[in-house]
Design a protein around this motif. Structure first.
Motif, PDB file in Angstrom:
ATOM      1  N   LEU A 250       0.802  -1.212   0.000  1.00 21.20           N
ATOM      2  CA  LEU A 250       0.000   0.000   0.000  1.00 21.20           C
ATOM      3  C   LEU A 250       0.840   1.269   0.000  1.00 21.20           C
ATOM      4  O   LEU A 250       0.301   2.369  -0.127  1.00 21.20           O
ATOM      5  CB  LEU A 250      -0.930   0.013   1.219  1.00 21.20           C
ATOM      6  CG  LEU A 250      -1.936  -1.135   1.319  1.00 21.20           C
ATOM      7  CD1 LEU A 250      -2.778  -0.988   2.585  1.00 21.20           C
ATOM      8  CD2 LEU A 250      -2.828  -1.193   0.090  1.00 21.20           C
ATOM      9  N   TYR A 251       2.160   1.115   0.141  1.00 23.47           N
ATOM     10  CA  TYR A 251       3.051   2.269   0.206  1.00 23.47           C
ATOM     11  C   TYR A 251       4.142   2.162  -0.861  1.00 23.47           C
ATOM     12  O   TYR A 251       4.547   1.058  -1.247  1.00 23.47           O
ATOM     13  CB  TYR A 251       3.717   2.367   1.587  1.00 23.47           C
ATOM     14  CG  TYR A 251       2.722   2.492   2.718  1.00 23.47           C
ATOM     15  CD1 TYR A 251       2.273   3.729   3.148  1.00 23.47           C
ATOM     16  CD2 TYR A 251       2.222   1.353   3.344  1.00 23.47           C
ATOM     17  CE1 TYR A 251       1.348   3.836   4.178  1.00 23.47           C
ATOM     18  CE2 TYR A 251       1.294   1.444   4.370  1.00 23.47           C
ATOM     19  CZ  TYR A 251       0.861   2.696   4.784  1.00 23.47           C
ATOM     20  OH  TYR A 251      -0.064   2.794   5.788  1.00 23.47           O
ATOM     21  N   GLN A 252       4.622   3.292  -1.310  1.00 22.72           N
ATOM     22  CA  GLN A 252       5.700   3.328  -2.289  1.00 22.72           C
ATOM     23  C   GLN A 252       6.999   2.832  -1.648  1.00 22.72           C
ATOM     24  O   GLN A 252       7.322   3.189  -0.526  1.00 22.72           O
ATOM     25  CB  GLN A 252       5.885   4.759  -2.823  1.00 22.72           C
ATOM     26  CG  GLN A 252       4.688   5.285  -3.594  1.00 22.72           C
ATOM     27  CD  GLN A 252       4.865   6.722  -4.045  1.00 22.72           C
ATOM     28  OE1 GLN A 252       5.971   7.246  -4.052  1.00 22.72           O
ATOM     29  NE2 GLN A 252       3.771   7.376  -4.408  1.00 22.72           N
ATOM     30  N   ASN A 253       7.726   1.995  -2.385  1.00 23.69           N
ATOM     31  CA  ASN A 253       9.027   1.460  -1.944  1.00 23.69           C
ATOM     32  C   ASN A 253       8.920   0.584  -0.691  1.00 23.69           C
ATOM     33  O   ASN A 253       9.920   0.352  -0.002  1.00 23.69           O
ATOM     34  CB  ASN A 253      10.030   2.599  -1.696  1.00 23.69           C
ATOM     35  CG  ASN A 253      10.237   3.455  -2.923  1.00 23.69           C
ATOM     36  OD1 ASN A 253      10.435   2.948  -4.029  1.00 23.69           O
ATOM     37  ND2 ASN A 253      10.173   4.767  -2.749  1.00 23.69           N
ATOM     38  N   GLN A 254       7.741   0.089  -0.409  1.00 24.50           N
ATOM     39  CA  GLN A 254       7.543  -0.797   0.738  1.00 24.50           C
ATOM     40  C   GLN A 254       8.004  -2.217   0.408  1.00 24.50           C
ATOM     41  O   GLN A 254       7.756  -2.718  -0.683  1.00 24.50           O
ATOM     42  CB  GLN A 254       6.056  -0.821   1.122  1.00 24.50           C
ATOM     43  CG  GLN A 254       5.703  -1.799   2.231  1.00 24.50           C
ATOM     44  CD  GLN A 254       4.197  -1.913   2.434  1.00 24.50           C
ATOM     45  OE1 GLN A 254       3.411  -1.278   1.742  1.00 24.50           O
ATOM     46  NE2 GLN A 254       3.792  -2.734   3.386  1.00 24.50           N
TER      47      GLN A 254
END
Length: 281
Positions: free
Chosen positions: A165-169
């Motif tokens: 759900l998050y960028q670069n996670q």
């Protein structure tokens, strides 16, 4: 004192670390252990409101601190509309839009620069038996910068993401590789979150799931197929956590048998535990 704890007689209370202790998901998995006064908790929660609730409700065995645990550098904390989505990572609109229930929850209300502290550098933690962590995408950084702390740990409950759900996670695979490299193996799912892919809505409930995996709370334990890598106290702590936090009586029994073989427990320990389970569960 509870029968099983009396049977094991660990030297110390289980040392629990809770990173991302925000109580929005209800009671933690170690709640029974707290009630029995057989564990001590050091928790971390940077959100002021959540930290205040934790400190208001805590017992004498709990200590909560406002640290942001990460890689030791300064980062931007994204404070989201939903407290449970606040993260060091930017929400990923490409993923959120296919689970559009999350779009308003992931709206960033404020961005605040915050220092982070490495897990290995937290002097308030002297020993770790059991780590619970849920910090919205930042888990891998904690593991990578916590090798020394995690050397003594026997169990980790971590949130893992199948759809990030998050960028670069980091996704589930990266976390699995890191924890296996540190000597842990997956044991059980404490919770699994399925979510409907938009625009599907069943029974007028936008949160009613179908098959798509979104996230899970996954429990890792020290690899019990290599018991020679655990000392007697680690085996006892693993048995305690397995029994009281997850009702993993098979894993607890394996630890009892190993301790009996080491002549740490009496020759009747296995029989007593099995008889106790048959009578009480």
């Amino acid at each position: 004192m509870d029968f099983f704890y009396q049977l094991l007689k660990p030297k110390n209370r289980t040392k629990v670390v809770d990173i991302g202790a925000n109580p929005i998901d209800g009671e933690p998995p170690y709640k029974t252990m707290l009630d029995l006064k057989i564990c001590e908790v050091v928790g971390f929660e940077p959100q002021t409101h959540a930290l205040a609730i934790l400190n208001q409700q805590k017992s004498e065995l709990e200590n909560y601190l406002p640290y942001v645990v990460g890689d030791g550098a300064e980062h931007q904390l994204r404070i989201c509309c939903s407290s449970g989505m606040t993260s060091l990572f930017e929400p990923n609109p490409e993923v959120l839009q296919v689970f559009d229930f999350y779009l308003p929850l992931g709206e960033v209300l404020e961005r605040v620069n915050v220092p982070t502290i490495r897990f290995d550098d937290i002097h308030e933690i002297q020993h770790v038996d059991y780590l619970k962590i849920d910090i919205q995408g930042g888990e891998l950084n904690v593991f990578k910068h916590g090798h020394q702390q995690l050397k003594t740990a026997v169990a980790i409950q971590t949130e893992v993401s199948f759809m990030t759900l998050y960028q670069n996670q980091a996704g589930f695979g990266e976390i699995d590789i890191e924890l296996r490299a540190q000597g842990f193996v997956p044991h059980c799912f404490a919770a699994v979150k399925h979510w409907p892919i938009s625009p599907m809505v069943l029974n007028q409930n936008p949160a009613q799931p179908l098959n798509q995996l979104l996230e899970a709370d996954l429990v890792y334990v020290r690899d019990f197929s290599k018991p020679e890598l655990m000392n007697d106290e680690q085996l006892k702590q693993l048995a305690v956590i397995a029994h009281y936090a997850y009702r993993s009586y098979d894993l607890a029994l394996r630890c009892v048998i190993l301790l009996e073989e080491r002549q740490v427990l009496s020759e009747s320990a296995k029989h007593e535990y099995v008889e106790y389970l048959q009578t009480n569960f």
